[in-house]
Design a protein around this motif. Structure first.
Motif, PDB file in Angstrom:
ATOM      1  N   CYS A  53      13.510  26.746 -66.720  1.00  0.00           N
ATOM      2  CA  CYS A  53      14.710  26.927 -65.885  1.00  0.00           C
ATOM      3  C   CYS A  53      14.358  27.245 -64.437  1.00  0.00           C
ATOM      4  O   CYS A  53      15.250  27.452 -63.621  1.00  0.00           O
ATOM      5  CB  CYS A  53      15.611  28.005 -66.479  1.00  0.00           C
ATOM      6  N   GLY A  54      13.084  27.318 -64.134  1.00  0.00           N
ATOM      7  CA  GLY A  54      12.668  27.540 -62.752  1.00  0.00           C
ATOM      8  C   GLY A  54      12.799  28.971 -62.282  1.00  0.00           C
ATOM      9  O   GLY A  54      12.746  29.240 -61.086  1.00  0.00           O
ATOM     10  N   GLY A  55      12.989  29.887 -63.206  1.00  0.00           N
ATOM     11  CA  GLY A  55      13.038  31.295 -62.823  1.00  0.00           C
ATOM     12  C   GLY A  55      14.429  31.888 -62.768  1.00  0.00           C
ATOM     13  O   GLY A  55      14.633  32.921 -62.128  1.00  0.00           O
ATOM     14  N   MET A  89       5.665  34.884 -63.002  1.00  0.00           N
ATOM     15  CA  MET A  89       5.721  33.492 -63.457  1.00  0.00           C
ATOM     16  C   MET A  89       5.187  32.563 -62.386  1.00  0.00           C
ATOM     17  O   MET A  89       4.329  31.710 -62.645  1.00  0.00           O
ATOM     18  CB  MET A  89       7.162  33.134 -63.840  1.00  0.00           C
ATOM     19  N   CYS A 132       9.415  35.600 -65.024  1.00  0.00           N
ATOM     20  CA  CYS A 132      10.112  35.193 -63.799  1.00  0.00           C
ATOM     21  C   CYS A 132      10.954  36.321 -63.220  1.00  0.00           C
ATOM     22  O   CYS A 132      11.438  36.213 -62.090  1.00  0.00           O
ATOM     23  CB  CYS A 132      10.983  33.973 -64.052  1.00  0.00           C
ATOM     24  N   ALA A 145       8.357  27.840 -67.997  1.00  0.00           N
ATOM     25  CA  ALA A 145       9.349  28.155 -66.953  1.00  0.00           C
ATOM     26  C   ALA A 145      10.337  27.014 -66.736  1.00  0.00           C
ATOM     27  O   ALA A 145      10.559  26.572 -65.612  1.00  0.00           O
ATOM     28  CB  ALA A 145       8.645  28.536 -65.656  1.00  0.00           C
ATOM     29  N   ALA A 203      16.195  33.047 -65.396  1.00  0.00           N
ATOM     30  CA  ALA A 203      16.469  33.869 -66.595  1.00  0.00           C
ATOM     31  C   ALA A 203      17.388  33.146 -67.567  1.00  0.00           C
ATOM     32  O   ALA A 203      18.276  33.741 -68.158  1.00  0.00           O
ATOM     33  CB  ALA A 203      17.048  35.243 -66.212  1.00  0.00           C
ATOM     34  N   MET A 204      17.145  31.852 -67.735  1.00  0.00           N
ATOM     35  CA  MET A 204      18.014  31.046 -68.604  1.00  0.00           C
ATOM     36  C   MET A 204      17.244  30.251 -69.664  1.00  0.00           C
ATOM     37  O   MET A 204      17.836  29.365 -70.289  1.00  0.00           O
ATOM     38  CB  MET A 204      18.839  30.081 -67.749  1.00  0.00           C
ATOM     39  N   CYS A 205      15.949  30.524 -69.867  1.00  0.00           N
ATOM     40  CA  CYS A 205      15.236  29.697 -70.843  1.00  0.00           C
ATOM     41  C   CYS A 205      14.285  30.486 -71.746  1.00  0.00           C
ATOM     42  O   CYS A 205      14.025  30.069 -72.857  1.00  0.00           O
ATOM     43  CB  CYS A 205      14.472  28.582 -70.134  1.00  0.00           C
ATOM     44  N   ALA A 206      13.730  31.553 -71.278  1.00  0.00           N
ATOM     45  CA  ALA A 206      12.775  32.391 -72.023  1.00  0.00           C
ATOM     46  C   ALA A 206      11.437  31.705 -72.274  1.00  0.00           C
ATOM     47  O   ALA A 206      10.626  32.215 -73.046  1.00  0.00           O
ATOM     48  CB  ALA A 206      13.364  32.892 -73.343  1.00  0.00           C
ATOM     49  N   CYS A 244       9.164  31.607 -70.239  1.00  0.00           N
ATOM     50  CA  CYS A 244       8.189  32.346 -69.433  1.00  0.00           C
ATOM     51  C   CYS A 244       7.908  33.715 -70.063  1.00  0.00           C
ATOM     52  O   CYS A 244       7.351  34.587 -69.417  1.00  0.00           O
ATOM     53  CB  CYS A 244       8.701  32.521 -68.005  1.00  0.00           C
ATOM     54  N   LEU A 272      10.377  38.734 -69.276  1.00  0.00           N
ATOM     55  CA  LEU A 272      10.423  37.388 -68.715  1.00  0.00           C
ATOM     56  C   LEU A 272       9.600  37.447 -67.434  1.00  0.00           C
ATOM     57  O   LEU A 272       9.958  38.190 -66.505  1.00  0.00           O
ATOM     58  CB  LEU A 272      11.861  36.962 -68.406  1.00  0.00           C
TER      59      LEU A 272
HETATM   60  S1  FES Z   1      11.584  30.702 -66.151  1.00  0.00           S
HETATM   61 FE1  FES Z   1      13.304  30.477 -67.441  1.00  0.00          FE
HETATM   62  S2  FES Z   1      13.690  32.501 -68.084  1.00  0.00           S
HETATM   63 FE2  FES Z   1      11.973  32.697 -66.821  1.00  0.00          FE
END
Ligand code: FES
Length: 106
Positions: free
Chosen positions: A40-42, A25, A86, A38, A44-47, A49, A84
């Motif tokens: 949520c900035g990496g 990511m 990220c 991205a 693993a809270m948004c999907a 990415c 993902l």
């Molecule tokens: S950046 Fe949010 S889940 Fe990967």
């Protein structure tokens, strides 16, 4: 640096020299590849990415528990190739990897 190709639904291809040790990511966002929000900035809270690994020269690490749960929340359909971006850290052996960025996740 390993080169990773990012493919878009409209046929665009970005070839990115991805720094080892950063996430796919971050390598994509840093190179201006479109379609990887991205949000949520990496973490693993948004999907947002979500990508599909079209080709990898090596076997990637397993999908983690958090990644597995969040992949079910991606806007575009999940597939065997889903990751993902990220949550996958670039390694030197990833040279030649091909990643598809699904337009549905925009
Ligand atoms: S950046 Fe949010 S889940 Fe990967």
């Amino acid at each position: 640096m390993p080169e990773i190709q990012f493919l878009q639904a409209d046929g665009r291809v970005d070839r990115v020299d991805a720094p080892v040790g950063v996430s796919i990511m971050k390598a994509a966002v840093g190179a201006g590849v479109p379609g990887i929000l991205a949000e949520c900035g990496g973490q693993a809270m948004c999907a947002t990415c979500h990508v599909h690994i079209r080709y990898t020269p090596v076997v990637l690490p397993e999908v983690g528990e958090d990644e597995d749960e969040m992949l079910d929340c991606a806007l575009s359909p999940r597939a065997e190739s889903s990751r993902l971006s990220c949550q996958v850290t670039v390694e030197a052996s990833y040279d030649g990897m091909s990643v598809y960025v699904p337009a549905e996740d925009l």
